[in-house]
Design a protein around this motif. Structure first.
Motif, PDB file in Angstrom:
ATOM      1  N   VAL A  73       0.875  -1.177   0.000  1.00 16.14           N
ATOM      2  CA  VAL A  73       0.000   0.000   0.000  1.00 16.14           C
ATOM      3  C   VAL A  73       0.909   1.223   0.000  1.00 16.14           C
ATOM      4  O   VAL A  73       1.822   1.328   0.828  1.00 16.14           O
ATOM      5  CB  VAL A  73      -0.913   0.022   1.245  1.00 16.14           C
ATOM      6  N   VAL A  74       0.672   2.139  -0.958  1.00 14.62           N
ATOM      7  CA  VAL A  74       1.572   3.279  -1.161  1.00 14.62           C
ATOM      8  C   VAL A  74       0.769   4.574  -1.139  1.00 14.62           C
ATOM      9  O   VAL A  74      -0.307   4.648  -1.746  1.00 14.62           O
ATOM     10  CB  VAL A  74       2.327   3.135  -2.507  1.00 14.62           C
ATOM     11  N   ASP A  75       1.300   5.603  -0.451  1.00 13.36           N
ATOM     12  CA  ASP A  75       0.595   6.890  -0.425  1.00 13.36           C
ATOM     13  C   ASP A  75       1.085   7.804  -1.558  1.00 13.36           C
ATOM     14  O   ASP A  75       1.913   7.407  -2.385  1.00 13.36           O
ATOM     15  CB  ASP A  75       0.714   7.556   0.952  1.00 13.36           C
ATOM     16  N   GLU A  76       0.550   9.038  -1.574  1.00 15.53           N
ATOM     17  CA  GLU A  76       0.828   9.961  -2.685  1.00 15.53           C
ATOM     18  C   GLU A  76       2.274  10.449  -2.728  1.00 15.53           C
ATOM     19  O   GLU A  76       2.711  11.014  -3.725  1.00 15.53           O
ATOM     20  CB  GLU A  76      -0.127  11.170  -2.600  1.00 15.53           C
ATOM     21  N   ASN A  77       3.012  10.240  -1.631  1.00 17.94           N
ATOM     22  CA  ASN A  77       4.421  10.647  -1.592  1.00 17.94           C
ATOM     23  C   ASN A  77       5.378   9.491  -1.859  1.00 17.94           C
ATOM     24  O   ASN A  77       6.583   9.616  -1.666  1.00 17.94           O
ATOM     25  CB  ASN A  77       4.748  11.257  -0.221  1.00 17.94           C
ATOM     26  N   GLY A  78       4.811   8.362  -2.289  1.00 21.34           N
ATOM     27  CA  GLY A  78       5.650   7.208  -2.580  1.00 21.34           C
ATOM     28  C   GLY A  78       6.087   6.446  -1.344  1.00 21.34           C
ATOM     29  O   GLY A  78       6.991   5.618  -1.412  1.00 21.34           O
ATOM     30  N   GLU A  79       5.412   6.695  -0.200  1.00 22.89           N
ATOM     31  CA  GLU A  79       5.761   5.987   1.041  1.00 22.89           C
ATOM     32  C   GLU A  79       4.992   4.667   1.119  1.00 22.89           C
ATOM     33  O   GLU A  79       3.779   4.635   0.878  1.00 22.89           O
ATOM     34  CB  GLU A  79       5.415   6.842   2.269  1.00 22.89           C
ATOM     35  N   VAL A  80       5.695   3.612   1.468  1.00 27.73           N
ATOM     36  CA  VAL A  80       5.066   2.297   1.641  1.00 27.73           C
ATOM     37  C   VAL A  80       4.492   2.208   3.052  1.00 27.73           C
ATOM     38  O   VAL A  80       5.219   2.338   4.034  1.00 27.73           O
ATOM     39  CB  VAL A  80       6.091   1.161   1.402  1.00 27.73           C
ATOM     40  N   LEU A  81       3.176   1.982   3.150  1.00 30.43           N
ATOM     41  CA  LEU A  81       2.509   1.931   4.452  1.00 30.43           C
ATOM     42  C   LEU A  81       2.359   0.498   4.965  1.00 30.43           C
ATOM     43  O   LEU A  81       2.262   0.280   6.173  1.00 30.43           O
ATOM     44  CB  LEU A  81       1.123   2.582   4.350  1.00 30.43           C
ATOM     45  N   ALA A  82       2.288  -0.449   4.045  1.00 30.21           N
ATOM     46  CA  ALA A  82       2.163  -1.867   4.433  1.00 30.21           C
ATOM     47  C   ALA A  82       2.594  -2.704   3.248  1.00 30.21           C
ATOM     48  O   ALA A  82       2.466  -2.274   2.095  1.00 30.21           O
ATOM     49  CB  ALA A  82       0.715  -2.188   4.801  1.00 30.21           C
ATOM     50  N   GLU A 101      12.003   5.398  -9.782  1.00 33.71           N
ATOM     51  CA  GLU A 101      13.322   6.053  -9.656  1.00 33.71           C
ATOM     52  C   GLU A 101      13.269   7.500 -10.152  1.00 33.71           C
ATOM     53  O   GLU A 101      13.920   8.376  -9.598  1.00 33.71           O
ATOM     54  CB  GLU A 101      14.393   5.265 -10.425  1.00 33.71           C
ATOM     55  N   PHE A 102      12.485   7.748 -11.208  1.00 32.76           N
ATOM     56  CA  PHE A 102      12.365   9.105 -11.758  1.00 32.76           C
ATOM     57  C   PHE A 102      11.670  10.025 -10.754  1.00 32.76           C
ATOM     58  O   PHE A 102      12.106  11.155 -10.527  1.00 32.76           O
ATOM     59  CB  PHE A 102      11.592   9.059 -13.079  1.00 32.76           C
ATOM     60  N   LEU A 103      10.589   9.542 -10.142  1.00 33.16           N
ATOM     61  CA  LEU A 103       9.821  10.383  -9.216  1.00 33.16           C
ATOM     62  C   LEU A 103      10.494  10.541  -7.860  1.00 33.16           C
ATOM     63  O   LEU A 103      10.544  11.631  -7.303  1.00 33.16           O
ATOM     64  CB  LEU A 103       8.429   9.775  -8.997  1.00 33.16           C
ATOM     65  N   TYR A 104      10.993   9.431  -7.305  1.00 31.08           N
ATOM     66  CA  TYR A 104      11.394   9.425  -5.894  1.00 31.08           C
ATOM     67  C   TYR A 104      12.832   8.993  -5.632  1.00 31.08           C
ATOM     68  O   TYR A 104      13.312   9.101  -4.507  1.00 31.08           O
ATOM     69  CB  TYR A 104      10.477   8.466  -5.106  1.00 31.08           C
ATOM     70  N   GLY A 105      13.524   8.462  -6.648  1.00 31.35           N
ATOM     71  CA  GLY A 105      14.824   7.848  -6.409  1.00 31.35           C
ATOM     72  C   GLY A 105      15.988   8.577  -7.057  1.00 31.35           C
ATOM     73  O   GLY A 105      16.138   9.796  -6.923  1.00 31.35           O
ATOM     74  N   ALA A 106      16.798   7.821  -7.794  1.00 34.25           N
ATOM     75  CA  ALA A 106      18.039   8.362  -8.356  1.00 34.25           C
ATOM     76  C   ALA A 106      17.813   9.481  -9.365  1.00 34.25           C
ATOM     77  O   ALA A 106      18.702  10.290  -9.605  1.00 34.25           O
ATOM     78  CB  ALA A 106      18.843   7.227  -9.015  1.00 34.25           C
ATOM     79  N   GLY A 107      16.599   9.542  -9.950  1.00 39.11           N
ATOM     80  CA  GLY A 107      16.313  10.583 -10.941  1.00 39.11           C
ATOM     81  C   GLY A 107      15.403  11.682 -10.428  1.00 39.11           C
ATOM     82  O   GLY A 107      14.863  12.468 -11.214  1.00 39.11           O
ATOM     83  N   ARG A 108      15.242  11.779  -9.105  1.00 38.92           N
ATOM     84  CA  ARG A 108      14.240  12.731  -8.602  1.00 38.92           C
ATOM     85  C   ARG A 108      14.603  14.198  -8.846  1.00 38.92           C
ATOM     86  O   ARG A 108      13.740  15.066  -8.816  1.00 38.92           O
ATOM     87  CB  ARG A 108      13.935  12.481  -7.125  1.00 38.92           C
ATOM     88  N   ASP A 109      15.898  14.488  -9.099  1.00 40.33           N
ATOM     89  CA  ASP A 109      16.273  15.872  -9.424  1.00 40.33           C
ATOM     90  C   ASP A 109      16.147  16.155 -10.929  1.00 40.33           C
ATOM     91  O   ASP A 109      16.362  17.284 -11.368  1.00 40.33           O
ATOM     92  CB  ASP A 109      17.704  16.169  -8.948  1.00 40.33           C
ATOM     93  N   ALA A 110      15.816  15.127 -11.710  1.00 40.77           N
ATOM     94  CA  ALA A 110      15.621  15.324 -13.157  1.00 40.77           C
ATOM     95  C   ALA A 110      14.167  15.716 -13.400  1.00 40.77           C
ATOM     96  O   ALA A 110      13.261  15.127 -12.819  1.00 40.77           O
ATOM     97  CB  ALA A 110      15.944  14.027 -13.907  1.00 40.77           C
ATOM     98  N   ASP A 111      13.955  16.717 -14.251  1.00 35.92           N
ATOM     99  CA  ASP A 111      12.569  17.133 -14.521  1.00 35.92           C
ATOM    100  C   ASP A 111      12.115  16.691 -15.915  1.00 35.92           C
ATOM    101  O   ASP A 111      10.954  16.833 -16.270  1.00 35.92           O
ATOM    102  CB  ASP A 111      12.424  18.656 -14.385  1.00 35.92           C
ATOM    103  N   ASP A 112      13.040  16.130 -16.698  1.00 37.95           N
ATOM    104  CA  ASP A 112      12.697  15.812 -18.084  1.00 37.95           C
ATOM    105  C   ASP A 112      12.907  14.343 -18.433  1.00 37.95           C
ATOM    106  O   ASP A 112      12.008  13.688 -18.940  1.00 37.95           O
ATOM    107  CB  ASP A 112      13.546  16.674 -19.034  1.00 37.95           C
ATOM    108  N   SER A 113      14.108  13.811 -18.171  1.00 41.21           N
ATOM    109  CA  SER A 113      14.428  12.514 -18.760  1.00 41.21           C
ATOM    110  C   SER A 113      15.386  11.680 -17.911  1.00 41.21           C
ATOM    111  O   SER A 113      16.240  12.210 -17.204  1.00 41.21           O
ATOM    112  CB  SER A 113      15.032  12.714 -20.153  1.00 41.21           C
ATOM    113  N   MET A 114      15.209  10.370 -18.033  1.00 41.47           N
ATOM    114  CA  MET A 114      16.028   9.413 -17.302  1.00 41.47           C
ATOM    115  C   MET A 114      15.912   8.060 -17.981  1.00 41.47           C
ATOM    116  O   MET A 114      14.854   7.715 -18.491  1.00 41.47           O
ATOM    117  CB  MET A 114      15.523   9.295 -15.853  1.00 41.47           C
ATOM    118  N   VAL A 115      17.010   7.320 -17.995  1.00 36.90           N
ATOM    119  CA  VAL A 115      16.986   5.939 -18.478  1.00 36.90           C
ATOM    120  C   VAL A 115      17.396   5.035 -17.322  1.00 36.90           C
ATOM    121  O   VAL A 115      18.374   5.319 -16.627  1.00 36.90           O
ATOM    122  CB  VAL A 115      17.969   5.744 -19.664  1.00 36.90           C
ATOM    123  N   LEU A 116      16.616   3.977 -17.090  1.00 41.54           N
ATOM    124  CA  LEU A 116      16.980   2.965 -16.093  1.00 41.54           C
ATOM    125  C   LEU A 116      17.355   1.676 -16.816  1.00 41.54           C
ATOM    126  O   LEU A 116      16.623   1.208 -17.688  1.00 41.54           O
ATOM    127  CB  LEU A 116      15.808   2.673 -15.157  1.00 41.54           C
TER     128      LEU A 116
END
Length: 317
Positions: free
Chosen positions: A21-30, A117-132
Motif C-alpha cells: 500500500v503506497v501513499d501519494e508521496n511514494g511511502e510504503v505503508l504496508a 526512480e524518476f519520481l522518488y529515487g536516483a532521478g528525482r532531481d531530473a525534470d525531463d528525462s532518465m533511463v533505467l
C-alpha cells in the motif's frame, strides 16, 4: 483534512509476488508477499488476488497497479508474452479486476521501476528525462522522456536488454542472437567467471576454492571473490561493465537523458560494477563525451521500486 488517495502496487516476478500500500508521496505503508507459481497462470492470478485482498483488508485503496515481467500491450491490460512466467496473451487486467472489483492497471516491471526512480529515487532531481537499466538475471529497462514513460505504439518500447550487442552472439531467451542481456546481466557475469575458471584455474583459485567446482560458481560468490581481489572475478565484472558502459553510451546518442540509472540486484556490488561501467561509458562516448552528458548513478529504491512505481501509475490511470 484532504483525503489521501492510497493505491496498491504489486510486483509479479519469476519467484515472488510482492504487494504494498503506497501513499501519494511514494511511502510504503504496508506490504506482503507470496511465492510465484511460475508455470500456473491461474495460480499466479489467485496469489496476486490474495496479496491485494490482504492489503485491502486494512486500507481503503482506490486502484491497483501491477508491474509484471513481460511484454504488456498499449492498453496496459494484457501480458502479450512473459519470458519467465507462463503468460501468453494473458488478459491480466480483466482477470484481476473481476476478482477485486477496483480499477487495475498493468505495466512492464522495468517501466514501473524506472517511474519510481524518476519520481522518488536516483532521478528525482531530473525534470525531463532518465533511463533505467536494471541488471539482474536478465536486463530490464525503462525510459522517461519529457516527464513521460516511453511506451511505444504497441506498449513494448524500451527493451534495452534486447538490442544486439554482438551480431551472431549467444542465443537469448527472446530468440535473438547476441542481445545485450547475454553480455551485461548477472547471468553473463556468472558465465564469464565460469569461463575464466575453466580457462585458467590458477587465476580463479579463490573463487574455485569457495565454490568447490566451476558449476557451483554463482553471482554472490563472484561478487564475494571480486571484493577479496580475485582476478578472474574482477575480470568478469569488467566484461559485463564493458558491454553495459557501451550500451549506456548508445542510449546517450539516442535519447540524451539527464540521468542514467543502473538498478537491479547486481548494482548491490557497488563500485565493483559502477566504477568500470563509468570508465567504459566514458571511453565509448569518444568525442560525444566533450559535450554535456547524463550522469551514471546507482538506483536508490531497491526492490520497492516496482511496487511504488506501479502504485503511482494506478493513481494516475
Amino acid at each position: 483534512m484532504a483525503h489521501v488517495t492510497l493505491t496498491i502496487g504489486v510486483d509479479i516476478g519469476g519467484t515472488k509476488v510482492l504487494g504494498a500500500v503506497v501513499d501519494e508521496n511514494g511511502e510504503v505503508l504496508a506490504q506482503t508477499r507470496r511465492d510465484t507459481p511460475a508455470l500456473d497462470t491461474g495460480a499466479i492470478v489467485d496469489r496476486t488476488v490474495a496479496v491485494i485482498e490482504e492489503l485491502r483488508a486494512a486500507h481503503d485503496v482506490a486502484a491497483v497497479g501491477i508491474g509484471a515481467a513481460g511484454w504488456i500491450d498499449a492498453a496496459r491490460a494484457n501480458v502479450l508474452y512473459a519470458p519467465n512466467l507462463a503468460w501468453r496473451n494473458e488478459p491480466l487486467r480483466d482477470l484481476l479486476a473481476a476478482k477485486v472489483d477496483i480499477p487495475v492497471v498493468v505495466e512492464n516491471d522495468g517501466n514501473v521501476a524506472a517511474w519510481a526512480e524518476f519520481l522518488y529515487g536516483a532521478g528525482r532531481d531530473a525534470d525531463d528525462s532518465m533511463v533505467l537499466v536494471a541488471v539482474g538475471t536478465g536486463i530490464g529497462s525503462g525510459i522517461v522522456i519529457g516527464g513521460q514513460l516511453i511506451r511505444g505504439s504497441h506498449g513494448i518500447a524500451g527493451e534495452v536488454g534486447h538490442v544486439t550487442s554482438v551480431p551472431g552472439g549467444h542465443l537469448c531467451g527472446c530468440g535473438r542472437l547476441g542481445c545485450l542481456e547475454q553480455y551485461a546481466s548477472g547471468s553473463a557475469l556468472v558465465r564469464f567467471a565460469r569461463q575464466a575458471a575453466t580457462d585458467d584455474p590458477d587465476v580463479a583459485k579463490q573463487m574455485l576454492k569457495a565454490a568447490g567446482s566451476v558449476e557451483a560458481i554463482n553471482g554472490p560468490l563472484v561478487t564475494q571473490a571480486a571484493k577479496a581481489g580475485d582476478q578472474a572475478a574482477l575480470a568478469a565484472f569488467d566484461q559485463i561493465a564493458f558491454w553495459l558502459g557501451t550500451g549506456l553510451a548508445d542510449l546517450v546518442q539516442i535519447f540524451d537523458p539527464q540521468v542514467l540509472v543502473i538498478g537491479g540486484g547486481v548494482v548491490e556490488s557497488g563500485d565493483l560494477l559502477l566504477a568500470p561501467v563509468r570508465r567504459h561509458f566514458d571511453e565509448a562516448l569518444a568525442q560525444r563525451g566533450r559535450l554535456p552528458v547524463g550522469e551514471v548513478r546507482p538506483a536508490l529504491m531497491g526492490n520497492k521500486a516496482g511496487v511504488i512505481g506501479a502504485a503511482d501509475l494506478a493513481r494516475r490511470r
